[in-house]
Design a protein around this motif. Structure first.
Motif, PDB file in Angstrom:
ATOM      1  N   MET A  42      76.107  20.378  44.243  1.00  0.00           N
ATOM      2  CA  MET A  42      74.840  19.921  44.788  1.00  0.00           C
ATOM      3  C   MET A  42      73.886  21.113  44.938  1.00  0.00           C
ATOM      4  O   MET A  42      74.277  22.191  45.347  1.00  0.00           O
ATOM      5  N   ARG A  43      72.616  20.844  44.638  1.00  0.00           N
ATOM      6  CA  ARG A  43      71.620  21.906  44.687  1.00  0.00           C
ATOM      7  C   ARG A  43      70.484  21.482  45.632  1.00  0.00           C
ATOM      8  O   ARG A  43      70.088  20.323  45.652  1.00  0.00           O
ATOM      9  N   VAL A  44      70.005  22.457  46.413  1.00  0.00           N
ATOM     10  CA  VAL A  44      68.909  22.172  47.347  1.00  0.00           C
ATOM     11  C   VAL A  44      67.591  22.561  46.693  1.00  0.00           C
ATOM     12  O   VAL A  44      67.470  23.644  46.111  1.00  0.00           O
ATOM     13  N   GLU A  45      66.618  21.672  46.755  1.00  0.00           N
ATOM     14  CA  GLU A  45      65.276  21.972  46.258  1.00  0.00           C
ATOM     15  C   GLU A  45      64.307  22.046  47.430  1.00  0.00           C
ATOM     16  O   GLU A  45      64.280  21.154  48.272  1.00  0.00           O
ATOM     17  N   LEU A  46      63.527  23.125  47.451  1.00  0.00           N
ATOM     18  CA  LEU A  46      62.511  23.295  48.491  1.00  0.00           C
ATOM     19  C   LEU A  46      61.132  23.300  47.831  1.00  0.00           C
ATOM     20  O   LEU A  46      60.855  24.131  46.963  1.00  0.00           O
ATOM     21  N   ASP A  47      60.315  22.353  48.219  1.00  0.00           N
ATOM     22  CA  ASP A  47      58.938  22.288  47.724  1.00  0.00           C
ATOM     23  C   ASP A  47      58.078  23.106  48.691  1.00  0.00           C
ATOM     24  O   ASP A  47      57.538  22.597  49.670  1.00  0.00           O
ATOM     25  N   GLU A  48      57.998  24.414  48.411  1.00  0.00           N
ATOM     26  CA  GLU A  48      57.448  25.343  49.390  1.00  0.00           C
ATOM     27  C   GLU A  48      56.010  25.029  49.828  1.00  0.00           C
ATOM     28  O   GLU A  48      55.706  25.102  51.022  1.00  0.00           O
ATOM     29  N   PRO A  49      55.106  24.657  48.897  1.00  0.00           N
ATOM     30  CA  PRO A  49      53.740  24.353  49.354  1.00  0.00           C
ATOM     31  C   PRO A  49      53.664  23.186  50.327  1.00  0.00           C
ATOM     32  O   PRO A  49      52.704  23.057  51.077  1.00  0.00           O
ATOM     33  N   LYS A  50      54.670  22.327  50.316  1.00  0.00           N
ATOM     34  CA  LYS A  50      54.663  21.193  51.239  1.00  0.00           C
ATOM     35  C   LYS A  50      55.145  21.571  52.640  1.00  0.00           C
ATOM     36  O   LYS A  50      54.860  20.872  53.596  1.00  0.00           O
ATOM     37  N   CYS A  51      55.902  22.652  52.728  1.00  0.00           N
ATOM     38  CA  CYS A  51      56.538  23.026  54.001  1.00  0.00           C
ATOM     39  C   CYS A  51      55.488  23.235  55.085  1.00  0.00           C
ATOM     40  O   CYS A  51      54.471  23.874  54.859  1.00  0.00           O
ATOM     41  N   VAL A  52      55.739  22.670  56.279  1.00  0.00           N
ATOM     42  CA  VAL A  52      54.800  22.827  57.388  1.00  0.00           C
ATOM     43  C   VAL A  52      55.334  23.767  58.469  1.00  0.00           C
ATOM     44  O   VAL A  52      54.786  23.853  59.561  1.00  0.00           O
ATOM     45  N   ALA A  53      56.423  24.464  58.154  1.00  0.00           N
ATOM     46  CA  ALA A  53      56.938  25.510  59.041  1.00  0.00           C
ATOM     47  C   ALA A  53      57.422  24.986  60.388  1.00  0.00           C
ATOM     48  O   ALA A  53      57.337  25.665  61.394  1.00  0.00           O
ATOM     49  N   ALA A  54      57.910  23.757  60.387  1.00  0.00           N
ATOM     50  CA  ALA A  54      58.399  23.189  61.643  1.00  0.00           C
ATOM     51  C   ALA A  54      59.715  23.833  62.077  1.00  0.00           C
ATOM     52  O   ALA A  54      60.019  23.890  63.258  1.00  0.00           O
ATOM     53  N   GLY A  55      60.500  24.289  61.112  1.00  0.00           N
ATOM     54  CA  GLY A  55      61.770  24.927  61.448  1.00  0.00           C
ATOM     55  C   GLY A  55      62.888  23.949  61.759  1.00  0.00           C
ATOM     56  O   GLY A  55      63.952  24.344  62.227  1.00  0.00           O
ATOM     57  N   GLN A  56      62.671  22.658  61.503  1.00  0.00           N
ATOM     58  CA  GLN A  56      63.710  21.663  61.785  1.00  0.00           C
ATOM     59  C   GLN A  56      64.947  21.913  60.920  1.00  0.00           C
ATOM     60  O   GLN A  56      66.072  21.677  61.347  1.00  0.00           O
ATOM     61  N   CYS A  57      64.723  22.393  59.690  1.00  0.00           N
ATOM     62  CA  CYS A  57      65.843  22.639  58.784  1.00  0.00           C
ATOM     63  C   CYS A  57      66.743  23.756  59.308  1.00  0.00           C
ATOM     64  O   CYS A  57      67.968  23.700  59.166  1.00  0.00           O
ATOM     65  N   VAL A  58      66.131  24.762  59.923  1.00  0.00           N
ATOM     66  CA  VAL A  58      66.920  25.892  60.431  1.00  0.00           C
ATOM     67  C   VAL A  58      67.814  25.425  61.573  1.00  0.00           C
ATOM     68  O   VAL A  58      68.958  25.861  61.711  1.00  0.00           O
ATOM     69  N   MET A  59      67.273  24.498  62.381  1.00  0.00           N
ATOM     70  CA  MET A  59      68.093  23.996  63.482  1.00  0.00           C
ATOM     71  C   MET A  59      69.216  23.081  62.982  1.00  0.00           C
ATOM     72  O   MET A  59      70.296  23.061  63.539  1.00  0.00           O
ATOM     73  N   ALA A  60      68.944  22.352  61.914  1.00  0.00           N
ATOM     74  CA  ALA A  60      69.962  21.435  61.386  1.00  0.00           C
ATOM     75  C   ALA A  60      71.021  22.190  60.588  1.00  0.00           C
ATOM     76  O   ALA A  60      72.193  21.812  60.582  1.00  0.00           O
ATOM     77  N   SER A  61      70.627  23.258  59.907  1.00  0.00           N
ATOM     78  CA  SER A  61      71.530  23.937  58.999  1.00  0.00           C
ATOM     79  C   SER A  61      71.177  25.426  58.886  1.00  0.00           C
ATOM     80  O   SER A  61      70.631  25.880  57.891  1.00  0.00           O
ATOM     81  N   PRO A  62      71.506  26.191  59.931  1.00  0.00           N
ATOM     82  CA  PRO A  62      71.101  27.602  59.957  1.00  0.00           C
ATOM     83  C   PRO A  62      71.776  28.444  58.877  1.00  0.00           C
ATOM     84  O   PRO A  62      71.286  29.525  58.554  1.00  0.00           O
ATOM     85  N   GLU A  63      72.890  27.936  58.304  1.00  0.00           N
ATOM     86  CA  GLU A  63      73.568  28.703  57.258  1.00  0.00           C
ATOM     87  C   GLU A  63      72.786  28.653  55.950  1.00  0.00           C
ATOM     88  O   GLU A  63      72.910  29.543  55.115  1.00  0.00           O
ATOM     89  N   VAL A  64      72.004  27.617  55.764  1.00  0.00           N
ATOM     90  CA  VAL A  64      71.348  27.390  54.474  1.00  0.00           C
ATOM     91  C   VAL A  64      69.855  27.694  54.521  1.00  0.00           C
ATOM     92  O   VAL A  64      69.253  28.019  53.503  1.00  0.00           O
ATOM     93  N   PHE A  65      69.254  27.597  55.718  1.00  0.00           N
ATOM     94  CA  PHE A  65      67.803  27.777  55.809  1.00  0.00           C
ATOM     95  C   PHE A  65      67.432  28.861  56.814  1.00  0.00           C
ATOM     96  O   PHE A  65      68.125  29.080  57.801  1.00  0.00           O
ATOM     97  N   ASP A  66      66.312  29.504  56.518  1.00  0.00           N
ATOM     98  CA  ASP A  66      65.684  30.405  57.485  1.00  0.00           C
ATOM     99  C   ASP A  66      64.179  30.212  57.350  1.00  0.00           C
ATOM    100  O   ASP A  66      63.725  29.401  56.535  1.00  0.00           O
ATOM    101  N   GLN A  67      63.419  30.933  58.168  1.00  0.00           N
ATOM    102  CA  GLN A  67      61.964  30.842  58.073  1.00  0.00           C
ATOM    103  C   GLN A  67      61.372  32.222  57.864  1.00  0.00           C
ATOM    104  O   GLN A  67      61.850  33.205  58.445  1.00  0.00           O
TER     105      GLN A  67
END
Lengths: 65, 403
Positions: free
Chosen positions: A1-26
């Motif tokens: 499985m591969r994760v895709e991040l559509d960076e221009p769409k990101c609103v910097a909420a940081g919800q991903c970091v809280m859900a999965s700190p091993e995979v995401f940072d800000q």
């Protein structure tokens, strides 16, 4: 499985970091998400799915390869 | 069955499938569009920066994978609990075993015709067509939605008048001092901000104020809050009152007399549930809450024996000019605000909110993620104010009045 991040769409909420700190940072300067693991191991997938679901910008996607 | 095909309803259907529900799954949506994202409507869509093809929340292939009975462009008009049946606007009767209500809200309006509102993609496109350099836009209501639209319209070269009944915009939500800081950005960008004025009607060529004055504009946007879409639930036996009233699990509460049928949950803007983390009932109109609550109630519906209370730290953000406002927690009804990082005048700060002796919220403008996250964690941990916010803190010497 591969994760895709559509960076221009990101609103910097940081919800991903809280859900999965091993995979995401800000980025320090603007909070935009950073992908630490493009192909996370199976043990991390529950957290990644949670991150995909809670992303308020629908900027994340988990795709089968 | 899930009624409401926006962020909350979509999250609920996805969660039901992900958690192993393999039965029939119906998703009802009043709008003709597949689930799409609303926060960009008052930002990138209104400014023209994005086209609408960036709005869908999921690709059509991802939606197909959910194996939904997807019925778009038709509203639910009634709920018959005893028969476990939802009635649709076209007369169809759809039976269910479990139901998630996610019908959202609609904009409040003012008397008179011709005003724009901003809730759907069609609303946003209609308003965008009216914005051009030199045009005059009147925005009624300086809440977050009105403020974002005003900022976008200024960026497009419109002359903008922002009308607000309160003395300080957003003071009831974020406190007076923070409200002033956010308003100052509009003044700095050339918005004519008029506070303490009440608009009574939309008229040809503008809006009428309570004192009879006509405020002229080429277009009017009314952004004075919203109303939960619960009319279809009135008289069905569930408790309705500024939203569908739910317990801490997100299960709809019974009115009186109590009918004998269960399995109705609610999520998103329409749900007024008891958030045990803060000990108060709340109804949250934030994008992140919609997804989180949709997921939570889907799990509770699917596994009643392992239900968990839905106890999120609410989060919202707002983009205005070069400012990004981010807030965690429940700021309403706070007793005190203190600046704990940065300073207000530079529009770079973290403000902390006290309710009783609890840290119940933080609001940050222009701060890096690492400066905000520990505060969010402290709110989730029910941190006591006196242990979290040093009494000597206030940068800029600002200890502010709440309410």
């Amino acid at each position: 499985m591969r994760v895709e991040l559509d960076e221009p769409k990101c609103v910097a909420a940081g919800q991903c970091v809280m859900a999965s700190p091993e995979v995401f940072d800000q980025r320090e300067e603007d909070g935009v998400a950073i992908l630490l693991e493009e192909r996370p191991g199976d043990e991390l997938l529950d957290g990644v799915r949670e991150a995909v679901a809670v992303c308020p910008a629908a900027a994340l996607r988990l795709v089968e390869e | 069955m899930v009624v409401g095909a926006s962020a909350a309803g979509l999250a609920a259907t996805e969660t039901l499938r992900r958690e192993g529900y393999g039965g029939a799954l119906t998703l009802i949506g009043e709008e003709p569009h597949a689930p799409y994202d609303r926060p960009p409507l008052s930002k990138q869509i209104l400014s023209g920066e994005w086209s609408t093809d960036r709005l869908p929340l999921r690709r059509s292939t991802d939606l197909d994978g959910l194996d939904l009975d997807l019925r778009l462009g038709v509203a639910a008009t009634g709920l018959e609990l005893a028969d476990r049946t939802v009635v649709l606007a076209d007369g169809t009767r759809v039976p269910y075993d479990g139901l998630i209500v996610a019908t959202g809200v609609r904009p409040r309006r003012l008397p008179g015709d011709g005003a724009h509102v901003l809730r759907t993609v069609d609303d946003a496109l209609a308003l965008r067509d009216r914005l051009a350099p030199g045009r005059r836009l009147v925005v009624v209501g300086a809440g977050f939605l009105g403020a974002e639209a005003a900022a976008v319209a200024r960026g497009l070269g419109c002359a903008v008048t922002l009308l607000e009944p309160a003395p300080v915009p957003l003071a009831h939500a974020v406190g007076e001092q923070v409200g002033r800081v956010l308003s100052q950005a509009h003044l700095d960008h050339g918005v004519e901000l008029r506070t303490g004025v009440t608009v009574t009607a939309v008229t040809e060529g503008g809006v009428r104020l309570a004192d009879g004055e006509l405020v002229e504009g080429d277009a009017v946007l009314v952004a004075v809050g919203s109303l939960p879409n619960t009319e279809w639930l009135v008289d069905c036996g569930l408790a309705v009152g500024d939203g569908l009233i739910c317990d801490e699990y997100g299960e709809a509460a019974w009115g009186s007399p109590r009918p004998k049928a269960g399995g109705v949950y609610a999520a998103g803007d329409v749900a007024r549930w008891y958030n045990a983390l803060f000990g108060v009932p709340m109804r949250i109109e934030h994008r992140t809450n919609a997804a989180e609550q949709g997921m939570a109630v889907a799990r509770n519906l699917l596994r009643p024996e392992a239900r968990k209370p839905f106890t999120p730290v609410p989060y919202f953000w707002s983009d205005q000019y070069d400012m990004r406002v981010q807030a965690y927690g429940y700021l309403r009804g706070h007793d005190e605000v203190a600046v704990v990082d940065g300073d207000l005048s530079g529009r770079r700060f973290v403000a902390a909110y006290r309710t009783g002796d609890r840290l119940t919220g933080v609001l940050a403008v222009g701060m890096p993620p690492k400066a905000i996250r520990p505060w969010r964690q402290a709110i989730a941990a029910r941190a006591a104010w006196h242990e979290t916010v040093p009494t000597a803190t206030p940068a800029a010497g600002a200890r502010l009045d709440g309410r």
